[in-house]
Design an enzyme around this catalytic site. Structure first.
Site, PDB file in Angstrom:
ATOM      1  N   CYS A 117      48.646  57.151  35.666  1.00 36.07           N
ATOM      2  CA  CYS A 117      49.549  58.003  35.805  1.00 36.07           C
ATOM      3  C   CYS A 117      48.846  59.258  36.379  1.00 36.07           C
ATOM      4  CB  CYS A 117      50.522  58.481  34.809  1.00 36.07           C
ATOM      5  SG  CYS A 117      51.571  57.143  34.239  1.00 36.07           S
TER       6      CYS A 117
ATOM      7  N   ARG B  85      45.578  56.636  40.529  1.00 33.27           N
ATOM      8  CA  ARG B  85      45.878  56.366  39.014  1.00 33.27           C
ATOM      9  C   ARG B  85      46.960  55.538  38.673  1.00 33.27           C
ATOM     10  NH1 ARG B  85      42.917  60.573  36.557  1.00 33.27           N
ATOM     11  NH2 ARG B  85      44.321  60.684  34.777  1.00 33.27           N
TER      12      ARG B  85
ATOM     13  N   TRP C 255      51.884  54.605  36.413  1.00 33.56           N
ATOM     14  CA  TRP C 255      51.265  53.081  36.093  1.00 33.56           C
ATOM     15  C   TRP C 255      51.981  52.746  34.604  1.00 33.56           C
ATOM     16  CZ3 TRP C 255      48.444  51.232  31.909  1.00 33.56           C
ATOM     17  CH2 TRP C 255      47.829  50.061  32.181  1.00 33.56           C
TER      18      TRP C 255
ATOM     19  N   ASN D 216      51.487  61.955  31.375  1.00 37.01           N
ATOM     20  CA  ASN D 216      50.475  60.914  31.517  1.00 37.01           C
ATOM     21  C   ASN D 216      49.817  60.662  30.060  1.00 37.01           C
ATOM     22  OD1 ASN D 216      48.196  59.253  32.159  1.00 37.01           O
ATOM     23  ND2 ASN D 216      46.928  61.141  32.634  1.00 37.01           N
ATOM     24  N   GLY D 217      49.843  59.287  29.801  1.00 43.78           N
ATOM     25  CA  GLY D 217      49.508  58.980  28.479  1.00 43.78           C
ATOM     26  C   GLY D 217      50.350  58.224  27.611  1.00 43.78           C
TER      27      GLY D 217
ATOM     28  N   GLU E 175      29.910  40.156  37.387  1.00 46.67           N
ATOM     29  CA  GLU E 175      30.628  41.518  38.207  1.00 46.67           C
ATOM     30  C   GLU E 175      31.225  40.925  39.445  1.00 46.67           C
ATOM     31  OE1 GLU E 175      31.544  44.137  37.641  1.00 46.67           O
ATOM     32  OE2 GLU E 175      31.829  45.310  39.607  1.00 46.67           O
TER      33      GLU E 175
ATOM     34  N   LYS F  44      35.221  41.345  40.171  1.00 44.89           N
ATOM     35  CA  LYS F  44      35.699  41.836  41.558  1.00 44.89           C
ATOM     36  C   LYS F  44      36.498  40.954  42.368  1.00 44.89           C
ATOM     37  CE  LYS F  44      34.848  44.914  41.394  1.00 44.89           C
ATOM     38  NZ  LYS F  44      34.242  45.994  40.334  1.00 44.89           N
TER      39      LYS F  44
ATOM     40  N   GLU G 183      40.032  40.589  40.277  1.00 39.48           N
ATOM     41  CA  GLU G 183      41.166  41.923  40.296  1.00 39.48           C
ATOM     42  C   GLU G 183      41.766  42.371  41.701  1.00 39.48           C
ATOM     43  OE1 GLU G 183      37.515  45.291  40.080  1.00 39.48           O
ATOM     44  OE2 GLU G 183      39.402  45.801  39.444  1.00 39.48           O
TER      45      GLU G 183
ATOM     46  N   HIS H 209      28.403  22.967  28.603  1.00 41.98           N
ATOM     47  CA  HIS H 209      28.914  22.825  27.132  1.00 41.98           C
ATOM     48  C   HIS H 209      30.444  22.785  27.089  1.00 41.98           C
ATOM     49  CE1 HIS H 209      24.632  22.551  25.630  1.00 41.98           C
ATOM     50  NE2 HIS H 209      24.659  23.704  26.549  1.00 41.98           N
TER      51      HIS H 209
ATOM     52  N   LYS I  78      42.943  53.122  38.839  1.00 41.65           N
ATOM     53  CA  LYS I  78      41.386  53.339  38.762  1.00 41.65           C
ATOM     54  C   LYS I  78      41.052  53.958  37.327  1.00 41.65           C
ATOM     55  CE  LYS I  78      37.402  54.252  41.363  1.00 41.65           C
ATOM     56  NZ  LYS I  78      37.240  52.944  41.097  1.00 41.65           N
TER      57      LYS I  78
END
Ligand code: F6R
Length: 589
Positions: free
Chosen positions: A2, A27, A71, A95-96, A462, A466, A469, A485, A584
């Site tokens: 947020c 955000r 968000w 925000n939080g 990585e 990428k 997401e 395995h 982000k």
């Protein structure tokens, strides 16, 4: 997550707030809203979706207001859950996460109060409104409400009849800024940065009051405090896309300069105070999340190979609850692009409490993590806007490899210099353009595997993160030798496999896995410096990257993987800059 913004000054507030929110959209971007103070009343406009949906608010009058881009944590992304939240005379953005919101809401409901959203944030507006009725002072009302809250918050609060904005911070970032045109509050400097303005980053427990007279600061007991404001520059503002279609594409293009700037901006580690700490370090712990965690894995490979210092890499959200054993002479490296990730901050704090020294590696100068750590090594990737981290990962590796080299030097061991990596990254970027042609194989994929051994496994992890997401394809990064395995059962003709092979000593071993998946019908894509492997009949397509010390190779081999994710995302019709459900800066637990 947020983004919040506040403004009070000479200008019309609506354009200032909306411009600020656009810069904070990284955000969170599932709903947005603004509240404007107009003739002692408050006008609120909220919309589901992105900040651009608030276009109708741009023409609203009023010289003070607050704004929010969300968000979702509590309550679905919808207009009713969008901020600002208003109750009685109070209107706030938050925000939080308020962890005791449910219990507090019960008390409000018992008093007969009615809630108009499913958010945790609204309960704070109810509490502040109740205290405002008793106190007739918004600052005191906000403080008394904050005393009841547990969890994390950054608030910007308006009240009817009062031309002021009250701000409070606890475990969520919040800055206040002063300029000739007014006073500001925001989750991030980028929303308020401009030549001629100055800013202060609030500490946990501090409050601010923005009025026509300026920005006043208060400690946790509401005693007025003087703090030093630092000058802001226009460069701290959010960057533009330029000629690129997306920030992510631009940021991948900036990988070589991110490495170059980072390496050239590092202090001389062998002649710094940190060198003494490195010489005394017997154990290295790394705490980080997501992409930064993968940087940590890459560092472990280099440190253990060259410096022979036992290294453990922890997912920060696990570290904070695993009662970690922190031996004497441990150096904890907390890696974070934003320096605001809640889990990484909590893990870093715990490491300090357990007696470790703390070194932060971040991309944001005034971040919370930098302020917490005893030592800071900056990455100079420049601002990263796309939600998926790219150039910041490569820049982190530039710092971490240099750190590993200094650790090794402190033990009289020689390490190949990372100095040439920026040039090699430029060559890699040129060679990587061909991954765009791979996308048809991935568009129809049921799932994707990325394989590697040793340092190549770190790059595979990585690359997989990428892809998942921003393309939403199920994807896994896997140790090449571990596939047989159990997981090999998942591989068939609808499962493209990307193999990363950069270490000549492990090449044959990883090729065994390539043979195995090829035999099950998988199309194989290769990232490697070895020409002979590209020619293998099992390989559908390949990118040849330059040779470098194998332990350093993820800094190069990840580049085609970043580009692959970008192209697949585009081919599937997604927005690579703003993947669904993500944001982000993850400032909540
Ligand atoms: C992945 C990504 C996230 C972040 C993670 C940590 O592309 O961006 O996985 O790496 O949320 O963020 P920072 O580095 O800001 O602590």
């Amino acid at each position: 997550m947020c983004g919040i913004v506040g403004y009070l000054g000479e200008e019309r507030a609506a354009p200032v707030l909306l411009d600020g929110l656009e810069k904070l959209e990284y955000r969170g971007y599932d709903s947005a809203g603004v509240a404007l103070w107009q003739d002692k009343k408050i006008a609120v406009v909220r919309r589901k979706g992105r900040v651009c949906e608030l276009v109708c608010a741009r023409s609203l009058a009023g010289n003070a207001g607050v704004g929010h881009t969300r968000w979702a944590t509590h309550g679905a992304p919808s207009e009713r859950n969008a901020h600002p939240h208003r109750f009685g005379a109070v209107c706030l953005v938050h925000n939080g996460i308020l962890e005791n919101a449910a219990a507090l809401k019960e008390e409000c409901l018992a008093r007969g109060e009615v809630f108009s959203s499913d958010t945790d944030s609204e309960v704070a507006a109810h509490l502040m409104n109740a205290f405002l009725a008793e106190e007739s002072d918004l600052l005191r009302a906000v403080k008394r409400a904050c005393e009841l809250l547990s969890g994390s918050y950054a608030f910007a609060v308006l009240a009817e009849g009062r031309e002021e904005i009250v701000c409070a911070r606890m475990h969520s970032p919040l800055v206040v800024a002063r300029g000739t045109d007014g006073v500001f509050a925001a989750s991030d400097l980028c929303a308020v940065a401009a030549e001629g303005r100055s800013a202060y980053v609030l500490e946990d427990g501090e409050f601010a009051r923005l009025t026509k007279e300026g920005a006043e600061l208060f400690d946790s007991a509401l005693r007025p405090v003087e703090r030093t404001f630092f000058a802001l520059a226009a460069q701290q503002a959010a960057p533009e896309k330029g000629s690129f279609a997306h920030f992510m594409r631009k940021e991948i293009e900036e990988v070589p300069s991110a490495i170059e700037n980072t390496l050239s901006g590092l202090p001389d580690l062998l002649n710094s105070h940190l060198y003494e700490v490195l010489c005394q370090t017997e154990y290295l712990h790394i705490v980080a999340c997501g992409t930064a965690y993968h940087s940590g894995l890459c560092m472990k490979a280099v440190v253990e190979k060259f410096a022979r210092v036992p290294t453990q890499v922890f997912v920060a959200s696990e570290y904070r609850y695993c009662d970690p054993i922190v031996p004497e002479h441990t150096l904890t490296v907390a890696i974070s692009q934003s320096g605001e990730t809640a889990d990484t901050l909590a893990a870093a704090q715990l490491a300090l409490e357990r007696g470790s020294r703390l070194l932060a590696v971040t991309n944001v100068e005034h971040s919370s993590l930098n302020r917490l750590a005893q030592h800071v090594l900056p990455t100079r990737a420049g601002r990263e806007v796309a939600v998926a981290a790219t150039k910041s990962f490569n820049a982190q590796l530039a710092v971490l490899y240099s750190l590993a080299a200094a650790l090794a030097a402190g033990r009289g061991r020689r390490v190949p210099s990372p100095a040439a990596l920026a040039v090699l990254a430029r060559e890699t970027l040129c060679a990587s353009g061909r991954v765009a042609a791979w996308t048809p194989y991935f568009q129809g994929a049921r799932s994707v595997f990325f394989l590697g051994r040793g340092a190549d496994r770190c790059a595979a992890l990585e690359g997989s993160l990428k892809l998942k997401e921003i393309s939403y394809l199920p994807s896994e990064g896997y140790a090449a030798g571990e596939l047989k395995h159990g997981t090999l059962a998942l591989v068939d003709g609808a499962t493209p496999v990307v193999a990363v092979i950069t270490d000549p000593q492990l090449a044959d071993k990883t090729m065994n896995a390539v043979h195995e998946v090829y035999a099950r019908g998988a199309a194989v894509f290769l990232v490697t410096p070895f020409e002979e492997l590209c020619a293998a009949q099992e390989v559908t397509a390949s990118v040849r990257i330059p040779r470098c010390e194998p332990a350093y190779s993820p800094i190069l081999s990840v580049i085609p993987l970043q580009l692959l994710a970008y192209h697949v995302s585009l081919a599937l019709g997604h927005d690579p800059d703003k993947p669904r459900n993500l944001a982000k800066s993850v400032t909540v637990e």
